[in-house]
Design a protein around this motif. Structure first.
Motif: not given
Ligand code: PLP
Length: 444
Positions: A306-324
Protein backbone atom coordinates in the motif's frame (compact mmCIF):
# COMPACT_ATOMS: atom_id res chain seq x y z
CA UNK A 1 5.48 -21.96 -26.40
CA UNK A 2 4.74 -19.29 -23.83
CA UNK A 3 5.18 -20.03 -20.13
CA UNK A 4 2.85 -17.14 -19.28
CA UNK A 5 -0.77 -17.94 -18.50
CA UNK A 6 -2.56 -15.55 -20.82
CA UNK A 7 -6.18 -14.50 -20.51
CA UNK A 8 -6.95 -17.21 -23.06
CA UNK A 9 -4.83 -20.23 -22.31
CA UNK A 10 -4.13 -21.19 -25.89
CA UNK A 11 -3.78 -17.69 -27.30
CA UNK A 12 -0.50 -15.85 -27.67
CA UNK A 13 -1.18 -12.11 -27.94
CA UNK A 14 1.27 -10.07 -29.99
CA UNK A 15 4.05 -8.54 -27.93
CA UNK A 16 3.91 -4.78 -27.45
CA UNK A 17 7.45 -3.45 -27.15
CA UNK A 18 7.16 0.32 -26.94
CA UNK A 19 4.72 3.18 -26.89
CA UNK A 20 4.73 6.83 -27.82
CA UNK A 21 1.65 9.01 -27.36
CA UNK A 22 -1.28 7.12 -28.88
CA UNK A 23 0.93 4.68 -30.79
CA UNK A 24 1.97 1.23 -29.60
CA UNK A 25 4.71 -0.58 -31.51
CA UNK A 26 4.57 -4.36 -31.62
CA UNK A 27 7.48 -6.80 -31.85
CA UNK A 28 6.56 -7.39 -35.50
CA UNK A 29 7.13 -3.70 -36.16
CA UNK A 30 3.41 -3.09 -36.65
CA UNK A 31 1.93 0.09 -35.17
CA UNK A 32 -1.42 0.27 -33.38
CA UNK A 33 -3.35 3.40 -32.43
CA UNK A 34 -4.28 2.84 -28.80
CA UNK A 35 -7.70 4.52 -28.82
CA UNK A 36 -8.83 3.21 -25.45
CA UNK A 37 -5.66 3.28 -23.34
CA UNK A 38 -6.26 -0.43 -22.75
CA UNK A 39 -9.20 -0.28 -20.36
CA UNK A 40 -9.35 3.53 -20.15
CA UNK A 41 -6.03 3.49 -18.30
CA UNK A 42 -3.34 5.31 -20.31
CA UNK A 43 -4.66 8.83 -19.73
CA UNK A 44 -1.38 10.49 -20.78
CA UNK A 45 -0.73 8.11 -23.62
CA UNK A 46 2.49 6.11 -23.75
CA UNK A 47 6.13 6.95 -23.24
CA UNK A 48 5.74 10.09 -21.17
CA UNK A 49 9.28 11.15 -20.30
CA UNK A 50 8.37 13.16 -17.22
CA UNK A 51 6.62 10.19 -15.65
CA UNK A 52 9.42 7.79 -16.58
CA UNK A 53 11.95 10.16 -15.02
CA UNK A 54 9.93 10.50 -11.82
CA UNK A 55 9.69 6.70 -11.54
CA UNK A 56 13.43 6.23 -12.11
CA UNK A 57 14.39 8.92 -9.63
CA UNK A 58 12.06 7.56 -6.95
CA UNK A 59 13.29 3.98 -7.47
CA UNK A 60 16.85 5.19 -6.98
CA UNK A 61 16.03 7.30 -3.94
CA UNK A 62 13.68 4.90 -2.15
CA UNK A 63 12.11 1.85 -3.77
CA UNK A 64 10.15 0.61 -0.79
CA UNK A 65 9.49 1.30 2.87
CA UNK A 66 6.84 -0.59 4.85
CA UNK A 67 3.90 1.61 5.80
CA UNK A 68 3.75 -0.05 9.22
CA UNK A 69 6.96 1.82 10.01
CA UNK A 70 7.31 4.72 7.59
CA UNK A 71 5.52 7.04 5.23
CA UNK A 72 7.13 8.35 2.03
CA UNK A 73 7.40 11.72 0.34
CA UNK A 74 5.53 10.81 -2.87
CA UNK A 75 2.66 9.14 -0.96
CA UNK A 76 2.25 12.21 1.26
CA UNK A 77 2.42 14.57 -1.73
CA UNK A 78 -0.03 12.52 -3.79
CA UNK A 79 -2.58 12.45 -0.96
CA UNK A 80 -2.11 16.19 -0.47
CA UNK A 81 -2.71 16.86 -4.18
CA UNK A 82 -5.82 14.66 -4.38
CA UNK A 83 -7.67 16.15 -1.42
CA UNK A 84 -6.39 19.71 -1.86
CA UNK A 85 -9.35 22.02 -1.32
CA UNK A 86 -11.37 19.16 0.23
CA UNK A 87 -13.31 18.26 -2.94
CA UNK A 88 -16.78 17.17 -1.85
CA UNK A 89 -15.53 16.95 1.75
CA UNK A 90 -12.94 14.27 0.85
CA UNK A 91 -9.99 14.74 3.17
CA UNK A 92 -7.86 11.58 3.23
CA UNK A 93 -6.46 9.16 0.70
CA UNK A 94 -5.46 5.50 1.08
CA UNK A 95 -3.41 3.97 -1.74
CA UNK A 96 -3.41 0.38 -2.98
CA UNK A 97 -2.22 -1.36 -6.13
CA UNK A 98 -5.37 -1.86 -8.23
CA UNK A 99 -9.00 -0.98 -8.70
CA UNK A 100 -10.19 -4.21 -7.09
CA UNK A 101 -8.07 -3.52 -4.02
CA UNK A 102 -9.54 -0.02 -3.88
CA UNK A 103 -13.06 -1.45 -3.80
CA UNK A 104 -12.09 -4.01 -1.15
CA UNK A 105 -10.79 -1.14 0.97
CA UNK A 106 -13.98 0.87 0.37
CA UNK A 107 -16.24 -2.03 1.41
CA UNK A 108 -14.22 -2.80 4.54
CA UNK A 109 -13.97 0.85 5.53
CA UNK A 110 -17.76 1.20 5.20
CA UNK A 111 -18.25 -1.83 7.43
CA UNK A 112 -15.75 -0.54 9.99
CA UNK A 113 -17.40 2.90 9.99
CA UNK A 114 -20.65 1.35 11.16
CA UNK A 115 -18.90 -0.88 13.71
CA UNK A 116 -17.17 2.17 15.21
CA UNK A 117 -20.62 3.73 15.62
CA UNK A 118 -21.95 0.60 17.32
CA UNK A 119 -24.16 -0.36 14.37
CA UNK A 120 -23.09 -3.99 14.17
CA UNK A 121 -26.13 -5.07 12.16
CA UNK A 122 -24.98 -3.15 9.08
CA UNK A 123 -23.47 -5.99 7.10
CA UNK A 124 -25.32 -5.67 3.78
CA UNK A 125 -24.22 -3.91 0.59
CA UNK A 126 -26.50 -2.92 -2.26
CA UNK A 127 -25.08 -2.33 -5.72
CA UNK A 128 -26.46 -2.42 -9.26
CA UNK A 129 -26.90 -4.89 -12.05
CA UNK A 130 -24.68 -4.30 -15.10
CA UNK A 131 -21.81 -3.00 -12.99
CA UNK A 132 -18.23 -4.03 -12.34
CA UNK A 133 -16.31 -3.32 -9.18
CA UNK A 134 -13.39 -5.74 -9.45
CA UNK A 135 -12.23 -9.33 -9.62
CA UNK A 136 -11.33 -10.06 -5.99
CA UNK A 137 -14.05 -11.85 -4.05
CA UNK A 138 -15.46 -8.84 -2.17
CA UNK A 139 -15.41 -6.53 -5.17
CA UNK A 140 -16.84 -9.28 -7.38
CA UNK A 141 -19.62 -9.93 -4.86
CA UNK A 142 -20.56 -6.26 -5.26
CA UNK A 143 -20.36 -6.47 -9.06
CA UNK A 144 -23.38 -7.02 -11.24
CA UNK A 145 -21.38 -8.31 -14.21
CA UNK A 146 -23.14 -11.64 -14.75
CA UNK A 147 -20.44 -13.10 -16.99
CA UNK A 148 -17.58 -12.41 -14.58
CA UNK A 149 -19.62 -13.58 -11.58
CA UNK A 150 -20.86 -16.83 -13.14
CA UNK A 151 -17.98 -19.26 -12.34
CA UNK A 152 -17.70 -17.97 -8.76
CA UNK A 153 -21.36 -17.36 -7.93
CA UNK A 154 -21.39 -20.14 -5.33
CA UNK A 155 -18.44 -18.76 -3.39
CA UNK A 156 -19.47 -15.10 -3.44
CA UNK A 157 -20.63 -13.55 -0.16
CA UNK A 158 -24.40 -13.46 0.22
CA UNK A 159 -24.60 -10.12 2.00
CA UNK A 160 -24.74 -8.28 -1.34
CA UNK A 161 -27.78 -7.58 -3.47
CA UNK A 162 -28.39 -5.61 -6.62
CA UNK A 163 -30.99 -3.24 -8.00
CA UNK A 164 -31.46 -1.93 -11.56
CA UNK A 165 -28.72 0.18 -13.06
CA UNK A 166 -29.63 3.61 -14.41
CA UNK A 167 -29.55 2.57 -18.06
CA UNK A 168 -31.98 4.74 -20.02
CA UNK A 169 -31.23 3.35 -23.51
CA UNK A 170 -32.47 -0.10 -22.51
CA UNK A 171 -34.48 0.36 -19.36
CA UNK A 172 -36.33 3.66 -19.44
CA UNK A 173 -39.85 3.00 -20.62
CA UNK A 174 -41.25 4.61 -23.73
CA UNK A 175 -42.83 7.96 -22.78
CA UNK A 176 -41.26 7.85 -19.30
CA UNK A 177 -39.74 11.25 -18.41
CA UNK A 178 -36.29 11.58 -16.83
CA UNK A 179 -37.95 12.55 -13.55
CA UNK A 180 -40.33 9.59 -13.60
CA UNK A 181 -37.50 7.17 -14.46
CA UNK A 182 -35.33 8.51 -11.64
CA UNK A 183 -38.25 8.29 -9.23
CA UNK A 184 -38.88 4.68 -10.25
CA UNK A 185 -35.22 3.78 -9.61
CA UNK A 186 -35.18 5.57 -6.26
CA UNK A 187 -38.33 3.70 -5.28
CA UNK A 188 -36.73 0.42 -6.29
CA UNK A 189 -33.72 1.19 -4.10
CA UNK A 190 -36.00 2.21 -1.23
CA UNK A 191 -37.87 -1.09 -1.60
CA UNK A 192 -34.56 -2.99 -1.48
CA UNK A 193 -33.59 -1.17 1.74
CA UNK A 194 -36.97 -2.17 3.19
CA UNK A 195 -36.58 -5.78 2.06
CA UNK A 196 -33.11 -6.10 3.59
CA UNK A 197 -33.95 -3.99 6.64
CA UNK A 198 -32.81 -0.35 6.46
CA UNK A 199 -30.69 -0.73 9.62
CA UNK A 200 -28.79 -3.63 8.04
CA UNK A 201 -27.46 -1.77 5.00
CA UNK A 202 -23.83 -0.59 5.21
CA UNK A 203 -23.52 1.10 1.83
CA UNK A 204 -24.78 1.49 -1.71
CA UNK A 205 -22.09 1.16 -4.44
CA UNK A 206 -22.30 2.50 -7.97
CA UNK A 207 -20.06 3.55 -10.83
CA UNK A 208 -20.82 7.23 -11.43
CA UNK A 209 -20.57 6.61 -15.18
CA UNK A 210 -20.79 2.87 -15.88
CA UNK A 211 -17.61 1.66 -17.56
CA UNK A 212 -16.90 -1.51 -19.45
CA UNK A 213 -19.90 -3.62 -18.40
CA UNK A 214 -22.59 -1.50 -20.06
CA UNK A 215 -20.44 0.94 -22.04
CA UNK A 216 -20.07 4.53 -20.82
CA UNK A 217 -23.60 4.87 -19.45
CA UNK A 218 -24.08 8.35 -18.00
CA UNK A 219 -26.68 8.76 -15.26
CA UNK A 220 -30.04 10.34 -15.98
CA UNK A 221 -30.09 13.88 -14.50
CA UNK A 222 -31.21 13.78 -10.88
CA UNK A 223 -30.47 10.05 -10.44
CA UNK A 224 -27.58 10.36 -8.00
CA UNK A 225 -29.30 13.06 -5.95
CA UNK A 226 -32.29 10.76 -5.55
CA UNK A 227 -30.07 7.79 -4.65
CA UNK A 228 -28.06 9.88 -2.18
CA UNK A 229 -31.33 10.87 -0.48
CA UNK A 230 -32.32 7.21 -0.02
CA UNK A 231 -28.89 6.38 1.49
CA UNK A 232 -29.02 9.41 3.81
CA UNK A 233 -32.53 8.59 4.95
CA UNK A 234 -31.34 5.19 6.16
CA UNK A 235 -27.84 6.04 7.41
CA UNK A 236 -26.07 4.02 4.68
CA UNK A 237 -22.88 5.24 3.02
CA UNK A 238 -22.59 6.05 -0.68
CA UNK A 239 -19.52 4.46 -2.30
CA UNK A 240 -18.82 5.78 -5.80
CA UNK A 241 -16.58 3.61 -7.95
CA UNK A 242 -14.72 6.01 -10.24
CA UNK A 243 -12.00 3.51 -11.05
CA UNK A 244 -12.68 3.82 -14.76
CA UNK A 245 -14.67 7.04 -15.12
CA UNK A 246 -12.77 9.20 -12.63
CA UNK A 247 -9.54 11.23 -12.46
CA UNK A 248 -10.48 13.43 -15.39
CA UNK A 249 -11.82 10.88 -17.85
CA UNK A 250 -15.23 12.60 -18.14
CA UNK A 251 -13.84 16.15 -18.22
CA UNK A 252 -13.84 16.93 -14.50
CA UNK A 253 -11.43 15.42 -11.98
CA UNK A 254 -14.31 13.47 -10.44
CA UNK A 255 -17.33 12.33 -12.43
CA UNK A 256 -19.61 13.09 -9.44
CA UNK A 257 -18.79 16.77 -9.82
CA UNK A 258 -21.22 16.77 -12.76
CA UNK A 259 -23.96 15.08 -10.73
CA UNK A 260 -24.42 17.47 -7.81
CA UNK A 261 -23.68 14.80 -5.20
CA UNK A 262 -20.66 13.77 -3.18
CA UNK A 263 -19.71 10.25 -2.11
CA UNK A 264 -18.73 9.19 1.41
CA UNK A 265 -15.99 6.99 -0.02
CA UNK A 266 -14.69 7.11 -3.57
CA UNK A 267 -12.59 4.50 -5.35
CA UNK A 268 -10.11 5.59 -8.04
CA UNK A 269 -7.48 3.77 -10.07
CA UNK A 270 -6.86 3.69 -13.81
CA UNK A 271 -6.41 7.40 -14.59
CA UNK A 272 -4.65 7.93 -11.27
CA UNK A 273 -1.36 6.47 -12.47
CA UNK A 274 -2.17 6.31 -16.17
CA UNK A 275 -0.79 2.76 -16.33
CA UNK A 276 2.79 3.82 -15.56
CA UNK A 277 2.56 1.96 -12.24
CA UNK A 278 -0.18 -0.21 -10.73
CA UNK A 279 -2.01 2.07 -8.33
CA UNK A 280 -5.52 2.63 -7.01
CA UNK A 281 -6.91 4.27 -3.95
CA UNK A 282 -9.85 5.46 -1.95
CA UNK A 283 -10.69 9.00 -0.99
CA UNK A 284 -12.50 9.39 2.31
CA UNK A 285 -14.74 12.07 3.80
CA UNK A 286 -14.37 13.57 7.27
CA UNK A 287 -17.58 11.87 8.35
CA UNK A 288 -16.08 8.41 7.84
CA UNK A 289 -12.67 9.39 9.12
CA UNK A 290 -14.15 10.92 12.27
CA UNK A 291 -15.83 7.66 13.26
CA UNK A 292 -12.53 5.75 13.02
CA UNK A 293 -10.45 8.50 14.62
CA UNK A 294 -12.83 8.72 17.57
CA UNK A 295 -13.34 4.98 17.75
CA UNK A 296 -10.64 2.35 17.53
CA UNK A 297 -8.24 4.80 15.86
CA UNK A 298 -7.04 2.44 13.11
CA UNK A 299 -8.37 1.17 9.78
CA UNK A 300 -8.06 -2.59 10.21
CA UNK A 301 -6.94 -3.27 6.66
CA UNK A 302 -3.64 -3.17 4.84
CA UNK A 303 -1.36 -4.50 2.12
CA UNK A 304 2.41 -4.94 1.94
CA UNK A 305 2.52 -2.65 -1.07
CA UNK A 306 0.00 0.00 0.00
CA UNK A 307 1.10 3.59 -0.74
CA UNK A 308 4.09 2.18 -2.63
CA UNK A 309 6.62 5.01 -3.09
CA UNK A 310 7.37 4.34 -6.76
CA UNK A 311 3.71 3.89 -7.66
CA UNK A 312 2.83 7.09 -5.79
CA UNK A 313 5.68 8.99 -7.48
CA UNK A 314 4.34 7.91 -10.87
CA UNK A 315 0.77 8.91 -10.04
CA UNK A 316 1.95 12.20 -8.55
CA UNK A 317 3.74 13.09 -11.77
CA UNK A 318 0.75 12.01 -13.87
CA UNK A 319 -1.54 14.24 -11.83
CA UNK A 320 0.90 17.15 -11.93
CA UNK A 321 1.12 16.90 -15.72
CA UNK A 322 -2.68 16.88 -16.02
CA UNK A 323 -2.78 20.03 -13.89
CA UNK A 324 0.27 21.81 -15.41
CA UNK A 325 -0.89 21.22 -18.99
CA UNK A 326 -4.58 21.88 -18.22
CA UNK A 327 -5.42 18.56 -19.82
CA UNK A 328 -8.97 18.47 -18.49
CA UNK A 329 -9.76 21.41 -20.78
CA UNK A 330 -8.44 19.23 -23.61
CA UNK A 331 -10.59 16.31 -22.45
CA UNK A 332 -13.64 18.57 -22.74
CA UNK A 333 -12.66 20.15 -26.08
CA UNK A 334 -11.37 17.07 -27.89
CA UNK A 335 -14.01 14.96 -26.16
CA UNK A 336 -16.62 17.16 -27.86
CA UNK A 337 -14.87 16.59 -31.22
CA UNK A 338 -14.89 12.83 -30.57
CA UNK A 339 -18.57 12.96 -29.66
CA UNK A 340 -19.56 14.86 -32.78
CA UNK A 341 -17.52 12.62 -35.08
CA UNK A 342 -18.98 9.49 -33.49
CA UNK A 343 -22.51 10.86 -33.79
CA UNK A 344 -21.92 11.99 -37.35
CA UNK A 345 -20.55 8.59 -38.36
CA UNK A 346 -22.69 6.26 -36.27
CA UNK A 347 -25.80 8.30 -35.41
CA UNK A 348 -27.70 6.76 -38.32
CA UNK A 349 -25.59 3.64 -38.82
CA UNK A 350 -27.95 0.68 -39.33
CA UNK A 351 -26.07 -1.47 -36.79
CA UNK A 352 -25.31 1.10 -34.10
CA UNK A 353 -28.13 1.57 -31.63
CA UNK A 354 -26.59 4.13 -29.33
CA UNK A 355 -23.60 6.46 -29.04
CA UNK A 356 -23.08 7.51 -25.42
CA UNK A 357 -20.52 8.85 -23.01
CA UNK A 358 -18.90 12.00 -21.71
CA UNK A 359 -15.52 13.71 -22.04
CA UNK A 360 -12.98 11.24 -23.44
CA UNK A 361 -15.12 8.25 -22.46
CA UNK A 362 -17.40 7.02 -25.28
CA UNK A 363 -19.07 3.82 -26.37
CA UNK A 364 -21.03 2.68 -29.38
CA UNK A 365 -23.54 -0.11 -28.89
CA UNK A 366 -23.77 -2.54 -31.80
CA UNK A 367 -27.23 -3.91 -32.55
CA UNK A 368 -28.80 -6.22 -35.09
CA UNK A 369 -31.77 -3.88 -35.41
CA UNK A 370 -31.63 -0.26 -34.37
CA UNK A 371 -35.41 0.18 -34.24
CA UNK A 372 -36.16 -2.48 -31.67
CA UNK A 373 -32.60 -2.37 -30.19
CA UNK A 374 -32.26 -6.10 -30.70
CA UNK A 375 -28.70 -7.32 -30.09
CA UNK A 376 -26.83 -9.86 -32.19
CA UNK A 377 -26.90 -13.43 -30.87
CA UNK A 378 -24.15 -13.86 -28.23
CA UNK A 379 -22.61 -16.88 -30.03
CA UNK A 380 -21.64 -14.58 -32.91
CA UNK A 381 -19.21 -12.84 -30.54
CA UNK A 382 -19.64 -9.58 -32.35
CA UNK A 383 -17.60 -7.52 -29.89
CA UNK A 384 -14.68 -9.93 -30.13
CA UNK A 385 -14.77 -9.82 -33.91
CA UNK A 386 -14.75 -6.01 -33.89
CA UNK A 387 -11.72 -6.13 -31.60
CA UNK A 388 -9.85 -8.52 -33.92
CA UNK A 389 -10.69 -6.58 -37.07
CA UNK A 390 -9.74 -3.31 -35.41
CA UNK A 391 -6.43 -4.72 -34.20
CA UNK A 392 -5.66 -6.08 -37.67
CA UNK A 393 -6.38 -2.61 -39.07
CA UNK A 394 -4.09 -1.03 -36.46
CA UNK A 395 -6.63 0.21 -33.91
CA UNK A 396 -6.85 -0.69 -30.23
CA UNK A 397 -10.33 -0.36 -28.70
CA UNK A 398 -12.01 -1.98 -25.69
CA UNK A 399 -14.96 -4.19 -26.64
CA UNK A 400 -17.32 -5.98 -24.26
CA UNK A 401 -20.28 -8.32 -24.60
CA UNK A 402 -23.31 -8.75 -22.38
CA UNK A 403 -24.17 -5.04 -22.63
CA UNK A 404 -27.91 -5.56 -22.18
CA UNK A 405 -28.11 -8.11 -19.40
CA UNK A 406 -24.77 -9.82 -18.94
CA UNK A 407 -25.13 -12.19 -21.86
CA UNK A 408 -26.77 -10.30 -24.75
CA UNK A 409 -25.43 -7.19 -26.41
CA UNK A 410 -22.14 -5.78 -27.69
CA UNK A 411 -20.41 -2.46 -27.35
CA UNK A 412 -17.04 -0.93 -28.00
CA UNK A 413 -15.37 1.57 -25.73
CA UNK A 414 -13.24 4.44 -27.03
CA UNK A 415 -11.16 6.30 -24.46
CA UNK A 416 -8.26 8.20 -26.03
CA UNK A 417 -5.60 9.77 -23.82
CA UNK A 418 -6.17 13.30 -22.51
CA UNK A 419 -3.36 14.51 -24.78
CA UNK A 420 -5.22 13.51 -27.98
CA UNK A 421 -5.63 16.18 -30.65
CA UNK A 422 -8.47 16.74 -33.13
CA UNK A 423 -6.24 15.19 -35.82
CA UNK A 424 -6.03 11.96 -33.82
CA UNK A 425 -9.79 11.50 -33.84
CA UNK A 426 -10.45 11.01 -37.58
CA UNK A 427 -8.34 7.85 -38.06
CA UNK A 428 -9.86 6.36 -34.89
CA UNK A 429 -13.41 6.86 -36.13
CA UNK A 430 -12.51 5.71 -39.69
CA UNK A 431 -10.87 2.48 -38.53
CA UNK A 432 -13.63 1.80 -36.02
CA UNK A 433 -16.25 2.11 -38.74
CA UNK A 434 -14.29 -0.28 -40.99
CA UNK A 435 -13.92 -2.82 -38.17
CA UNK A 436 -17.66 -2.65 -37.43
CA UNK A 437 -18.60 -2.92 -41.10
CA UNK A 438 -16.29 -5.91 -41.62
CA UNK A 439 -17.84 -7.60 -38.58
CA UNK A 440 -21.41 -6.95 -39.63
CA UNK A 441 -20.56 -8.19 -43.12
CA UNK A 442 -19.43 -11.46 -41.57
CA UNK A 443 -22.33 -12.08 -39.22
CA UNK A 444 -25.28 -10.76 -41.21
N1 PLP B 1 -14.20 -0.92 -10.96
C1 PLP B 1 -14.35 -0.52 -12.22
C2 PLP B 1 -15.43 0.45 -12.56
C3 PLP B 1 -13.51 -1.02 -13.22
O1 PLP B 1 -13.69 -0.63 -14.49
C4 PLP B 1 -12.51 -1.95 -12.87
C5 PLP B 1 -11.62 -2.54 -13.92
O2 PLP B 1 -11.91 -2.55 -15.08
C6 PLP B 1 -12.37 -2.32 -11.53
C7 PLP B 1 -13.23 -1.80 -10.59
C8 PLP B 1 -11.28 -3.29 -11.12
O3 PLP B 1 -10.04 -2.71 -11.27
P1 PLP B 1 -8.72 -3.62 -11.45
O4 PLP B 1 -8.87 -4.36 -12.72
O5 PLP B 1 -7.60 -2.62 -11.47
O6 PLP B 1 -8.63 -4.49 -10.25
Amino acid sequence: MTKLLHRRVSAQPEIAVSGDGLILTLASGRKVIDASGGAAVACLGHGNRRVAKAIGEQAQRLGYAHTGFFSSEPAEALAELLVEGRPGGLTRAFFVSSGSEAMEAALKLARQYHLEKGERKRTHFISRRQSYHGSTLGALAASGNAFRRAPYEDILAQNFSRVSACFPYHERQKDESDAAYVERLAQELEAEFQRVGPDRVAAFCAETVVGATAGCVTPTPGYFAAIRAVCDRHGALLILDEIMCGMGRTGTTHAWQQEGVTPDIQAVAKGLGGGYQPIGGILITDKVLWAIENGSGAFVHGHTYQAHPVACAAALEVQRIIRDEDLLANVRTIGAVLESKLRERFGQHPFIGDVRGRGMFWAVEIVADRVDKKPFAPHLQVNDRVKSHALALGLGIYPTGGTVDGSRGDHVLIAPPYIATAADIDPIVDLLERAIDLTVGEVK
